[in-house]
Design a protein around this motif. Structure first.
Motif: not given
Length: 113
Positions: A16, A19-20, A22-27, A97, A99, A101
């Motif tokens: 994740l 991948r940040t 491209q976009d913010n991630q949530v697990l 969750q 988050l 970023k």
């Protein structure tokens, strides 16, 4: 205290983090894992960690959960390498969750001038 739980999630957290860009991630985390380990209520599980160039940039010592996550992330060579590349925030909300970023990195001065 929470290190074993974070070690379990570390491979996913590492993906994740990558991948940040491209976009913010949530697990979504398993609440039961944390409630078994800790004595705090769900509000006590909330935190934010700021990583700047591979180091923790804010005060997290009051939260064992945050401190253990930061330690696990920085002790893993691959994760630390990703974190050294910029500015990231990792926060946990009361819904369990995580988050992740990537913040805009400050331009660094070059020595080639």
């Amino acid at each position: 205290m929470y290190a074993q739980i974070w070690i379990k999630y570390l491979p996913i957290i590492r993906i994740l983090l990558k991948r940040t860009k491209q976009d913010n991630q949530v697990l979504d985390l398993n609440r039961i894992d944390f409630e078994r380990m800790g004595t705090g209520r769900k509000a006590g599980y909330k935190f934010t960690i700021e990583f700047k160039n591979g180091k923790v940039a804010n005060l997290i010592s009051s939260s064992a959960l945050a401190s253990d996550l930061a330690t696990v992330m920085l002790e893993d060579a691959n994760t630390k390498q990703i974190l050294e590349g910029g500015l990231f925030t990792v926060s946990l909300n009361t819904k369990f969750q995580l988050l992740i970023k990537a913040m805009a990195a400050e331009p660094s001065a070059t020595t080639e001038e």
